[in-house]
Design an enzyme around this catalytic site. Sequence first.
Site, mmCIF file in Angstrom:
data_model
loop_
_atom_site.group_PDB
_atom_site.id
_atom_site.type_symbol
_atom_site.label_atom_id
_atom_site.label_comp_id
_atom_site.label_asym_id
_atom_site.label_seq_id
_atom_site.Cartn_x
_atom_site.Cartn_y
_atom_site.Cartn_z
ATOM 1 N N GLU A 1 0.834 -1.213 0.000
ATOM 2 C CA GLU A 1 0.000 0.000 0.000
ATOM 3 C C GLU A 1 0.865 1.259 0.000
ATOM 4 O OE1 GLU A 1 0.718 1.650 2.939
ATOM 5 O OE2 GLU A 1 1.744 -0.144 3.641
ATOM 6 N N GLU B 1 4.510 -0.515 1.859
ATOM 7 C CA GLU B 1 4.748 -0.828 0.444
ATOM 8 C C GLU B 1 4.721 -2.334 0.146
ATOM 9 O OE1 GLU B 1 8.521 0.729 -0.804
ATOM 10 O OE2 GLU B 1 8.085 2.765 -0.160
#
Length: 350
Positions: free
Chosen positions: A173, A316
Amino acid sequence: MTTAWWQQPCATPHARFAEGALERQRQLTKPAGSLGQLEAIAVRLAALQGQAHPRVAEVHIGLFAGDHGIVAEGVSPYPQAVTGQMLRNFINGGAAISVLARSLGAHMAVVDLGTVAPLDLPGVRQVRLGAGTRNFAQTPAMTEQRCARALEVGRETAQEAAAAGAQLFVGGEMGIGNTTAASALGCVLLDCPATELVGPGTGLDAKGVSHKAVVIEAARRLHQQQASDPLSTLACFGGFEIAALVGSYIGAAQAGVAVLVDGFICSVAALVAMRLNPGCEPWLFFAHQGAEPGHKRVLQALGAEPLLALGLRLGEGSGAALAVPLMRLACELHGGMATFAEAAVADRPA
């Protein structure tokens, strides 16, 4: 009444292959249980993949991005422009997850569900649900329709990974303000005070962390009638990228692909996914316990046993990517070690 897709059954693990993998572990040239979690990983993967010798050669990463209206409340030290800038960095190969994906030989799909500024980046799938979510300190973050669409985008990404032969799906994300959204979601779903979950995120000081908790508690009071179930709670407090993670986890489990869950935000998404569809639980592995204070609390609520504890707080999908080699090695050990009979080694003390 039609059952929503996220409530439909997940794939069923193969108990026969779990039993066979356990029996093989007992026969390998080592004391029983001496490889700890690595043994459990191999046994679980054998059951999930329905084969005696599981593999995680094909890894697919789904990286979801979106901005958050709650940033207007001063909950992040970074401007929202960073979300889009980092998307460019992902595509150009300069971000941590980009480096890790290359090193792992993993396929990475990047999806922009709604950054504040529209982007036109080659290699980024554009599914623009809005210029970020709304400010949940004032109104629900998403309409039910946008929340449902974000869930569907996650499902589509997982289905594409499954169709391409993925043996492991990793969700990542990016979204300035998303630790606040995740903290709010976690507080409501776990019915705990905001102070138990909030942390510095991308770098807030102690005063900023306290302010974040105050903002979340006020929002909980505002939405206490509306946030009556996991789906409405996700719409009230979540983000486009968090909803996409939820959909990808359920979609992967329905498609029969194991999932490796990343840090705090991804673990909260996993919590939502399990509340929406408990059948996805066997498909979720948890990569690490990060530095964000609420992560440990969420993992405990999930009954999760993370593989790593490295003090990470990047997001991430980076922590999950770092754990992929452990899963690969668990499979190599399971399939490659000799049995006591093969090695002519006594299988018990004299």
